[in-house]
Design a protein around this motif. Structure first.
Motif, PDB file in Angstrom:
ATOM      1  N   GLU A  70      -1.307   3.501 -10.886  1.00 15.82           N
ATOM      2  CA  GLU A  70      -0.454   4.492 -10.229  1.00 15.82           C
ATOM      3  C   GLU A  70      -1.176   5.155  -9.059  1.00 15.82           C
ATOM      4  O   GLU A  70      -0.554   5.523  -8.060  1.00 15.82           O
ATOM      5  CB  GLU A  70       0.001   5.560 -11.238  1.00 15.82           C
ATOM      6  CG  GLU A  70       1.026   5.084 -12.248  1.00 15.82           C
ATOM      7  CD  GLU A  70       0.406   4.350 -13.428  1.00 15.82           C
ATOM      8  OE1 GLU A  70       1.178   3.831 -14.245  1.00 15.82           O
ATOM      9  OE2 GLU A  70      -0.841   4.302 -13.532  1.00 15.82           O
ATOM     10  N   ASP A  71      -2.504   5.317  -9.180  1.00 19.26           N
ATOM     11  CA  ASP A  71      -3.285   5.883  -8.077  1.00 19.26           C
ATOM     12  C   ASP A  71      -3.248   4.972  -6.857  1.00 19.26           C
ATOM     13  O   ASP A  71      -3.160   5.433  -5.717  1.00 19.26           O
ATOM     14  CB  ASP A  71      -4.742   6.080  -8.523  1.00 19.26           C
ATOM     15  CG  ASP A  71      -4.871   6.981  -9.736  1.00 19.26           C
ATOM     16  OD1 ASP A  71      -4.322   8.086  -9.692  1.00 19.26           O
ATOM     17  OD2 ASP A  71      -5.512   6.571 -10.717  1.00 19.26           O
ATOM     18  N   VAL A  72      -3.317   3.673  -7.096  1.00 22.12           N
ATOM     19  CA  VAL A  72      -3.325   2.699  -6.000  1.00 22.12           C
ATOM     20  C   VAL A  72      -1.931   2.553  -5.395  1.00 22.12           C
ATOM     21  O   VAL A  72      -1.771   2.420  -4.182  1.00 22.12           O
ATOM     22  CB  VAL A  72      -3.856   1.338  -6.492  1.00 22.12           C
ATOM     23  CG1 VAL A  72      -3.873   0.314  -5.375  1.00 22.12           C
ATOM     24  CG2 VAL A  72      -5.263   1.508  -7.057  1.00 22.12           C
ATOM     25  N   GLU A  73      -0.913   2.598  -6.237  1.00 25.29           N
ATOM     26  CA  GLU A  73       0.455   2.531  -5.727  1.00 25.29           C
ATOM     27  C   GLU A  73       0.771   3.738  -4.845  1.00 25.29           C
ATOM     28  O   GLU A  73       1.608   3.662  -3.942  1.00 25.29           O
ATOM     29  CB  GLU A  73       1.439   2.459  -6.899  1.00 25.29           C
ATOM     30  CG  GLU A  73       1.382   1.127  -7.642  1.00 25.29           C
ATOM     31  CD  GLU A  73       2.199   1.123  -8.921  1.00 25.29           C
ATOM     32  OE1 GLU A  73       2.651   2.217  -9.347  1.00 25.29           O
ATOM     33  OE2 GLU A  73       2.383   0.046  -9.494  1.00 25.29           O
ATOM     34  N   ALA A  74       0.067   4.847  -5.096  1.00 27.80           N
ATOM     35  CA  ALA A  74       0.273   6.064  -4.301  1.00 27.80           C
ATOM     36  C   ALA A  74      -0.571   6.067  -3.030  1.00 27.80           C
ATOM     37  O   ALA A  74      -0.455   6.992  -2.221  1.00 27.80           O
ATOM     38  CB  ALA A  74      -0.045   7.296  -5.130  1.00 27.80           C
ATOM     39  N   GLY A  75      -1.423   5.038  -2.839  1.00 28.07           N
ATOM     40  CA  GLY A  75      -2.210   4.953  -1.620  1.00 28.07           C
ATOM     41  C   GLY A  75      -3.704   4.855  -1.806  1.00 28.07           C
ATOM     42  O   GLY A  75      -4.448   4.729  -0.837  1.00 28.07           O
ATOM     43  N   GLY A  76      -4.193   4.899  -3.059  1.00 24.25           N
ATOM     44  CA  GLY A  76      -5.615   4.713  -3.312  1.00 24.25           C
ATOM     45  C   GLY A  76      -6.024   3.269  -3.044  1.00 24.25           C
ATOM     46  O   GLY A  76      -5.165   2.380  -2.943  1.00 24.25           O
ATOM     47  N   LEU A  77      -7.323   3.002  -2.967  1.00 23.93           N
ATOM     48  CA  LEU A  77      -7.783   1.663  -2.614  1.00 23.93           C
ATOM     49  C   LEU A  77      -7.795   0.706  -3.804  1.00 23.93           C
ATOM     50  O   LEU A  77      -7.204  -0.376  -3.740  1.00 23.93           O
ATOM     51  CB  LEU A  77      -9.189   1.726  -2.006  1.00 23.93           C
ATOM     52  CG  LEU A  77      -9.794   0.358  -1.633  1.00 23.93           C
ATOM     53  CD1 LEU A  77      -8.979  -0.317  -0.536  1.00 23.93           C
ATOM     54  CD2 LEU A  77     -11.251   0.506  -1.206  1.00 23.93           C
TER      55      LEU A  77
END
Length: 286
Positions: free
Chosen positions: A221-228
């Motif tokens: 979910e962190d990556v889907e929100a723009g994390g690497l």
């Protein structure tokens, strides 16, 4: 349902938990009622919130979010069944006697956050130069922080890397931690698993993008929100399993004889658009 964070940032997890309950035969408002208690990332509130649920004589306490939640519930009752969903080693923390036979009134789902730290560091190691300094952002108030840091130091030593420990307990302290990245010449970051950082996901991703620092997060979910990048079990799946376990306890299963569940499937996710934005080329090995 006792949680260390706030409901505004945990809607999806609550939906997953309810789905697990439904899978076990319980639907909120039909044959089960749920009392919700949220600490709002203020861990010192957890003991009284747990005590309130005990006074209400609930049938079972789903202690979710982090280890502090489960420990607070455990300290308040030895008779009401507790189902935890958190990070860290439940045996080392004293929640259960063993994973296979927990004993007592507690069982649950462990997402193995401490054990996965070394793997997350290793993946980040493949992305940045061998002499680059890697930082680890942790919440010093979390019961698992000491073990998480110890494991990462061992893993870093094994691959010849150095790690810098950054601590934060508030929005302002998160900003301050990132302010020192350039000065300390930190080239990459591992974000520790803590409800504080999950609640401040947008702030963290904004800062990592602004500073162009490659970052490893705990959940997709962190990556889907723009994390690497992220590496870990499915957060939604873990909450669903916690709901299933809660339903099984409501049906009469005893926590003492219900094994602690650990994930068997892990996700490695990369946001190629974010990599392009911060100027990072993902090597073929990843």
């Amino acid at each position: 349902f006792l949680h260390s964070a706030s409901p505004e940032t945990r809607r999806d997890q609550v939906v997953a938990f309810r789905q697990g309950l439904k899978d076990a035969g319980f639907v909120e408002g039909e044959n089960v009622a749920i009392e919700y208690r949220w600490a709002g990332d203020q861990y010192d509130r957890l003991p009284e919130l747990a005590a309130d649920l005990v006074r209400r004589r609930v049938a079972v306490i789903a202690a979710t979010g982090n280890m502090a939640t489960a420990l607070a519930a455990k300290a308040r009752t030895t008779t009401i069944p507790i189902v935890f969903m958190n990070s860290g080693d439940p045996v080392q923390a004293g929640l259960v006697a063993s994973l296979n036979r927990p004993g007592g009134n507690i069982t649950g789902v462990s997402n193995m956050a401490v054990e996965l730290g070394a793997k997350q560091l290793g993946l980040l190691h493949e992305l940045v130069p061998g002499d680059a300094l890697i930082a680890v952002l942790v919440n010093p108030n979390s019961p698992i922080t000491e073990s998480f840091i110890a494991d990462l130091r061992l893993a870093a030593s094994a691959i010849g890397r150095q790690i810098e420990i950054l601590t934060a307990t508030t929005n302002r302290e998160i900003d301050a931690a990132f302010a020192g990245l350039t000065q300390k010449q930190i080239r990459a970051l591992v974000v520790g698993l803590d409800t504080l950082f999950l609640s401040r996901r947008v702030q963290l991703i904004t800062l990592t993008t602004r500073h162009a620092v490659p970052t490893m997060h705990p959940f997709r979910e962190d990556v889907e929100a723009g994390g690497l990048m992220s590496y870990g079990p499915s957060n939604m799946d873990q909450y669903r399993h916690a709901g299933v376990y809660t339903g099984r306890i409501l049906k009469g299963e005893k926590p003492a004889e219900t094994p602690v569940q650990r994930p068997t499937k892990f996700e490695f996710v990369i946001n190629l658009q974010t990599a392009k934005v911060i100027g990072i080329e993902i090597p073929p090995t990843l």
